[in-house]
Design a protein around this motif. Structure first.
Motif, mmCIF file in Angstrom:
data_model
loop_
_atom_site.group_PDB
_atom_site.id
_atom_site.type_symbol
_atom_site.label_atom_id
_atom_site.label_comp_id
_atom_site.label_asym_id
_atom_site.label_seq_id
_atom_site.Cartn_x
_atom_site.Cartn_y
_atom_site.Cartn_z
ATOM 1 N N PHE A 193 -21.236 16.974 -26.486
ATOM 2 C CA PHE A 193 -20.740 18.342 -26.302
ATOM 3 C C PHE A 193 -20.299 18.953 -27.628
ATOM 4 O O PHE A 193 -19.771 18.265 -28.504
ATOM 5 N N ARG B 21 -19.765 5.883 -26.720
ATOM 6 C CA ARG B 21 -20.282 4.525 -26.488
ATOM 7 C C ARG B 21 -21.593 4.314 -27.251
ATOM 8 O O ARG B 21 -21.822 3.268 -27.862
ATOM 9 N N VAL C 270 -15.346 11.117 -24.699
ATOM 10 C CA VAL C 270 -16.596 11.524 -24.055
ATOM 11 C C VAL C 270 -17.625 10.397 -24.256
ATOM 12 O O VAL C 270 -17.669 9.761 -25.313
ATOM 13 N N ARG C 271 -18.434 10.161 -23.233
ATOM 14 C CA ARG C 271 -19.213 8.928 -23.212
ATOM 15 C C ARG C 271 -20.295 8.812 -24.292
ATOM 16 O O ARG C 271 -20.836 7.724 -24.513
ATOM 17 N N GLN D 292 -25.717 22.700 -19.573
ATOM 18 C CA GLN D 292 -25.759 21.573 -18.634
ATOM 19 C C GLN D 292 -26.642 21.812 -17.417
ATOM 20 O O GLN D 292 -27.227 20.880 -16.881
ATOM 21 N N GLN E 175 -25.086 15.779 -17.554
ATOM 22 C CA GLN E 175 -23.990 15.183 -18.316
ATOM 23 C C GLN E 175 -24.458 14.700 -19.692
ATOM 24 O O GLN E 175 -25.667 14.654 -19.971
ATOM 25 N N VAL E 176 -23.514 14.305 -20.513
ATOM 26 C CA VAL E 176 -23.832 13.619 -21.759
ATOM 27 C C VAL E 176 -23.363 12.167 -21.609
ATOM 28 O O VAL E 176 -22.418 11.914 -20.865
ATOM 29 N N PRO E 177 -24.050 11.244 -22.295
ATOM 30 C CA PRO E 177 -25.127 11.440 -23.249
ATOM 31 C C PRO E 177 -26.518 11.307 -22.622
ATOM 32 O O PRO E 177 -26.690 10.655 -21.606
ATOM 33 N N GLU F 250 -27.540 7.612 -18.995
ATOM 34 C CA GLU F 250 -26.608 6.550 -18.597
ATOM 35 C C GLU F 250 -26.197 5.740 -19.837
ATOM 36 O O GLU F 250 -26.963 4.928 -20.362
ATOM 37 N N SER F 251 -24.954 5.963 -20.231
ATOM 38 C CA SER F 251 -24.473 5.345 -21.470
ATOM 39 C C SER F 251 -24.581 3.816 -21.445
ATOM 40 O O SER F 251 -24.911 3.204 -22.463
HETATM 41 N N1 LIG Z 1 -22.532 7.422 -15.814
HETATM 42 C C1 LIG Z 1 -22.722 8.409 -16.842
HETATM 43 C C2 LIG Z 1 -21.556 9.355 -16.823
HETATM 44 C C3 LIG Z 1 -21.681 10.424 -17.870
HETATM 45 C C4 LIG Z 1 -20.481 11.334 -17.850
HETATM 46 O O1 LIG Z 1 -19.603 11.223 -16.964
HETATM 47 N N2 LIG Z 1 -20.436 12.240 -18.817
HETATM 48 C C5 LIG Z 1 -19.349 13.189 -18.846
HETATM 49 C C6 LIG Z 1 -18.645 13.166 -20.183
HETATM 50 S S1 LIG Z 1 -17.776 11.628 -20.392
HETATM 51 C C7 LIG Z 1 -19.907 14.578 -18.656
HETATM 52 O O2 LIG Z 1 -20.946 14.915 -19.179
HETATM 53 N N3 LIG Z 1 -19.163 15.396 -17.911
HETATM 54 C C8 LIG Z 1 -19.509 16.735 -17.662
HETATM 55 C C9 LIG Z 1 -19.949 16.949 -16.241
HETATM 56 O O3 LIG Z 1 -19.975 15.984 -15.463
HETATM 57 O O4 LIG Z 1 -20.237 18.087 -15.916
HETATM 58 C C10 LIG Z 1 -22.850 7.724 -18.208
HETATM 59 O O5 LIG Z 1 -22.154 6.717 -18.409
HETATM 60 O O6 LIG Z 1 -23.633 8.177 -19.048
#
Ligand SMILES: N[C@@H](CCC(=O)N[C@@H](CS)C(=O)NCC(=O)O)C(=O)O
Length: 226
Positions: free
Chosen positions: A7, A22, A18-19, A44, A57-59, A70-71
């Protein structure tokens, strides 16, 4: 070139957590360069981004050979190419895999439930009612995790591995509480992992665009790094 989506800015409570961190951390440990591909919240829901990450979502990750989301899966993919993150022998790889999934499947759900209450719903009646039970269950899991770590420095094979990236990141999401202080071996473990230069570079690189966005728009900077 490896690309990782992240982001452009997130609120202070999420900064440093934020993931994409990782994946950045795994790449830093493996000595692999990458570009961060910064997206805004408005990106998004676009079809183009959903094609890369179905949940918006990211990443998301690409390296010219594969495209992934999926991180945990991305960290595992990177680890499979790097001795820094995974031993070469089959038994060693199996135990790294085991702890990597333990972080995501056996520890993260408890941490995430507490974070959902504390960070997103602190004033809701249902959250106040549920929180004590969630904390009790989390504490039991942390006690078992600490016993499993024993006096070892890392979870798998007596060496730092991809599993420690996932486990540290999961436990880091308790830093809005003092809970980890009651599990000193786990607190020391997280501190040890966070002191690694690769983690510090990953953290700095995640925070860099946030600081730039806040410099452009000071109203964003309602708080500091969390
Ligand atoms: N299981 C996914 C989860 C990814 C995730 O939760 N990303 C969050 C940031 S930590 C995100 O993009 N959130 C914004 C949203 O869900 O709209 C992974 O590990 O990549």
């Amino acid at each position: 070139m490896i690309q990782v989506t992240a982001f452009k800015w997130v609120p202070p409570f999420a900064q440093g957590s934020v993931r994409d961190i990782r994946v950045r951390w795994a790449l830093e440990e493996a000595g692999l360069g990458y570009d961060d591909d910064l997206i805004g919240f408005e990106d998004q829901s676009t079809a183009a981004y959903r094609a890369r990450q179905p949940f918006g979502q990211v990443p998301a990750f690409s390296d010219g050979k594969v495209e992934m989301f999926e991180s945990g899966a991305i960290v595992l993919y990177i680890a499979q190419t790097s001795d820094q993150l995974m031993p070469a022998d089959e038994a060693g790889r199996a135990i790294v895999l085991t702890w990597l999934f333990a972080a995501m499947n056996s520890v993260e759900p408890y941490v995430a439930e507490l974070a959902t209450i504390d960070l997103f719903n602190p004033d809701k009646a249902w959250a106040k009612e549920r929180r004590p039970e969630v904390e009790t269950m989390l504490r039991k899991r942390l006690g078992d995790l600490q016993s499993a770590l024993g006096d070892r420095r890392w979870f798998a094979c007596n060496r730092f591995s991809a599993a420690d990236i996932l486990m540290t990141h999961v436990l880091r999401d308790l830093r809005h509480t003092n809970i980890l202080a009651d599990y000193p071996a786990l607190a020391d473990y997280v501190a040890r992992a966070e002191a690694r230069p690769a983690f510090q570079r990953a953290l700095a690189d995640q925070l860099k665009p946030f600081r730039a966005a806040e410099a452009r728009n000071p109203e964003l900077a309602a708080g500091g790094e969390n």
